[in-house]
Enzyme design. Structure first.
Site, short mmCIF file in Angstrom:
data_model
loop_
_atom_site.label_atom_id
_atom_site.label_comp_id
_atom_site.label_asym_id
_atom_site.label_seq_id
_atom_site.Cartn_x
_atom_site.Cartn_y
_atom_site.Cartn_z
N VAL A 41 -38.34 12.57 -67.74
CA VAL A 41 -39.05 12.47 -66.47
C VAL A 41 -39.75 11.11 -66.32
CG1 VAL A 41 -39.40 14.96 -66.37
CG2 VAL A 41 -41.15 13.53 -67.42
N GLU A 42 -40.14 10.82 -65.08
CA GLU A 42 -40.83 9.58 -64.72
C GLU A 42 -40.06 8.34 -65.16
OE1 GLU A 42 -44.99 9.37 -65.57
OE2 GLU A 42 -45.46 11.23 -64.55
N GLY A 43 -38.76 8.37 -64.96
CA GLY A 43 -37.90 7.26 -65.36
C GLY A 43 -37.27 7.56 -66.70
#
Length: 757
Positions: A439-441
């Site tokens: 997640v988040e990149g």
């Protein structure tokens, strides 16, 4: 013709023309990503000669008295309310009293200013809260983390109108509204710009009136808190085919804020992220009409959605996942060190075996380094920096080292960590690893494209200015600016080559170190590698130009060097900030030598694969005349680092502070482990007496007077505690299998004769 004009027209102009041909133009999404956030210590590293004294002088992260009270009160209360095993395998959600408590104590409003009813906490407090909660429950940690990270609250504070802030922030702060953010869609994961979620500017009906607004159609997935959210931030591509807004048809990625009760919006279905049952699920919108003033920031913010998201991530990625990673790494360190002490094989604690000490040293090193970098990063955020490149470093390296720590912890625990149940304190952490990685990149994207890819442009002292000059529509103005920046860049590179030469040929002995610090040799080595990194970066950019984008493995290795320089500096600063604890020095030495080893691997990888062979040989000759060093922590250093986790005391507590260890629960696996660990430490002198006398039977030891009745009681108590720790769970077949339960019910209905047949 002046010298400057001669240089510009005869030297710079041909270079300018060549560079325009080999350097691709900066796309709008790239420009937004580059413009998001600020340059901080990443910029210092790219200079090749970081000002370490400035870093040392930076105040360490700290909590206010109000924030500390919150940590000791509501945070500990929350941890005691969560039963992670019951949550995962029975409830599949946080119980209602926990949700109510989160609202009552304003956990969802930690970052919202007090004037809007929030807690107004610092980034440090935000990080510490998430870290402690995550040590008790990943699900609770995620639930608290998301509204304070890339939830609408962060975006509202940066980009919302006054009316939007006044309406939404108080409701978010007290939990009347549960937020989520819809970004990822089936077609657009890491490439968020490829989203097919659409918004069309048109007239429609809203509250019984015809108004100009946006018709939305969207399908989002992987949305944390989506199933229970009452308000969502939504990213979509906006078009204005009839040019109502006067800016053309294609208006770009836009963000709107809308209640999930809006007609046409549907949600409530749940994803199950590897049995880590935080609320997560898809969101759908079919012919959803919203007024224009629901665009975040109002109509004037149309098309600025990508920049909004990148700005929010520039800070958020440096807090949320690094805090969770620090919690997991800390739990691994504390629990695995204790288990290696209480678990014996061949009548010896397993932590005495060198095969265990090697991974245990890695666990200790990761715990120390992740938390050191986390503290430094949130301290920078509290000073007002929004370092997007540093946040990318933290996202990748904190989660990756956390993953390595959990893998090592699982190896050391063996079957104890494999058998799930309330007695397994590592299972939930292990299951959650891929979530943090993704997640988040996603980590692959972050390492290969973002850390050096953005850093080389955003953090380099000249590169962005040169690219902007090349992209200038005014050719003459662009040439003038390029001429200034290019020759400044050339002088900078020449000076870096000289620095790298002097520091490389002396093995770093004359490289600079901060004034009045301990461990100056480690600082000098960082200075040596920083100069070599700056030289190699410039030559890579010079020889590859825009093709470096496609050389992802080279970019990843250069990013690894950049990251190790930052993470190493964070470790040395932590050592200074904590008063130069001499007991911690072996661990710091281990981490710093390991960092140089990893930088060596990255340097060798770049030099072996750089297409321009002359550039590779030049760097070798200038910076590494005797070859790229390949230091490695010695066996003695590994043993000393591992032993730190197997002895009770202030050093172990300093390495793993503020974790939740089950103290608020009547029965808790970590609480049992800590008790057994402390009891074993207390009976160490008694056990030594028995070993020296070569007596193993306690009855005989009592008969001969070798031990007293009280000592026998203490021995029995400790051994019972150890037995409780090494025990694993087992469940009745009918309890875990509906088929078995059905079979049992059928068997119970049969007569003895029928059962025999």
């Amino acid at each position: 013709m002046s010298i400057r004009e001669f240089r510009r027209d005869r030297l710079s102009k041909p270079i300018f023309g060549w560079a325009k041909g080999v350097m691709p133009p900066i796309s709008d999404t790239e420009r937004d990503a580059i413009d998001a956030g600020t340059v901080w210590w990443d910029g210092e590293i790219f200079t090749g000669t970081p000002d370490w004294d400035k870093l040392i002088a930076m105040p360490p992260a700290s909590l206010s008295s109000e924030e500390q009270a919150f940590m000791e009160g509501p945070v500990r209360e929350l941890c005691a309310m969560v039963d992670d095993w019951k949550l995962a395998w029975e409830d599949h959600d946080l119980p209602k009293p926990v949700w109510d408590f989160l609202r009552e104590k304003k956990f969802f409003g930690m970052i919202i200013p007090k004037k809007y009813g929030g807690l107004g906490f610092s980034n440090t407090a935000h990080s510490e809260v998430v870290r402690t909660i995550s040590s008790a429950s990943v699900v609770a940690g995620v639930t608290v983390m998301v509204p304070n990270s890339l939830g609408p609250g962060e975006l509202l504070m940066h980009f919302g109108t006054d009316e939007q802030r006044d309406h939404w922030l108080p409701r978010l702060a007290d939990g009347r509204e549960i937020p989520c953010f819809g970004l990822t869609s089936p077609e657009a994961g890491s490439d968020a710009a490829a989203m097919t979620d659409t918004g069309v500017v048109e007239y429609g009906e809203h509250e019984a009136s015809q108004v100009l607004g946006i018709r939305l159609n969207f399908e989002k997935r992987y949305i944390t808190l989506g199933p229970v959210a009452t308000v969502m931030g939504l990213a979509f591509k906006l078009t204005d085919p009839e040019n109502h807004l006067g800016g053309g048809a294609d208006r770009g990625i836009t963000v709107a804020l809308l209640p999930t009760s809006t007609p046409g919006v549907s949600h409530g279905d749940r994803h199950i992220p590897l049995f880590t049952h935080f609320q997560n699920g898809p969101l759908y919108g079919k012919d959803v009409f919203i007024p224009l003033d629901w665009v975040l920031g109002g109509p004037e913010r149309v098309g600025q959605g990508w920049k909004m998201l990148m700005t929010a991530l520039a800070a958020g990625r440096g807090i949320s996942l690094p805090s969770q990673s620090a919690a997991s790494a800390g739990i691994c360190a504390r629990a695995t060190g204790a288990y290696a002490r209480v678990r014996t094989q061949f009548n010896v604690p397993i932590g005495k075996f060198e095969g265990i000490q090697e991974p245990l040293a890695e666990i200790a090193a990761n715990a120390y380094q992740i938390d050191a970098a986390r503290r430094l990063t949130v301290a920078a955020l509290d000073e007002g920096h929004k370092p997007s490149v540093i946040s990318a470093i933290m996202k990748y390296h904190a989660t990756d080292r956390m993953r390595r720590s959990i893998e090592h912890a699982m190896d050391i625990h063996g079957g104890k960590a494999i058998i799930d149940g309330p007695k397994n304190y590592l299972g939930a952490q292990y299951r959650s690893v891929p979530i943090g990685i993704t997640v988040e990149g996603a980590n692959i994207l972050t390492r290969n494209l973002m850390i050096f890819g953005q850093g080389a442009i955003r953090s380099h002292p000249y590169m962005l200015k040169e690219l902007l000059a090349l992209s200038d529509d005014d050719q003459q103005r662009g040439l003038e600016e390029f001429d200034r920046q290019f020759w400044s860049h050339a002088g900078h590179s020449a000076l870096n080559a000289l620095r790298a030469f002097v520091r490389g040929w002396t093995g770093g002995l004359v490289a600079p170190a901060p004034r009045k610090v301990a461990l100056s040799s480690h600082w000098r080595q960082l200075s040596r590698y920083a100069a070599a990194f700056a030289l190699l970066s410039d030559l890579s950019l010079l020889t590859l130009g825009g093709a470096l984008k496609r050389k992802e493995m080279l970019s990843a290795r250069l990013g690894d060097i950049l990251a190790e320089l930052y993470l190493g500096a964070a470790v040395l600063k932590r050592f200074e900030d904590e008063g130069r604890q001499e007991a911690d020095r072996p661990l710091v030495d281990y981490v710093m030598v390991r960092g140089r080893q990893r930088m060596g691997v990255a340097f060798r990888g770049v030099l072996a694969n750089l297409p321009a062979r002359w550039a590779a040989w030049l760097v070798r000759a200038v910076a590494f005349p005797l070859g790229v060093p390949n230091p490695e922590p010695g066996d003695t250093e590994r043993t000393r680092a591992a032993e730190m986790l197997m002895e009770p005391g202030s050093q172990r507590d300093r390495l793993t502070p503020d974790l939740y260890l089950g103290e608020g629960h009547e029965a808790h696996a970590l609480k049992d482990l800590e008790r057994a660990f402390d009891l074993l430490a207390g009976i160490a002198p008694i056990e030594k007496k028995l070993r020296d006398a070569k007596v193993r039977e306690l009855d005989r030891a009592m008969e001969t007077g070798l031990i007293s009745a009280d000592e026998r009681r203490r021995l029995d108590e400790a051994r019972d505690a150890v037995a409780r720790v090494i025990a694993v769970d087992a469940f009745p077949m009918a309890e875990i299998s509906p088929l078995a339960a059905q079979h049992d019910r059928r068997e119970n209905r049969l007569t003895p004769r029928e059962a025999a047949e």
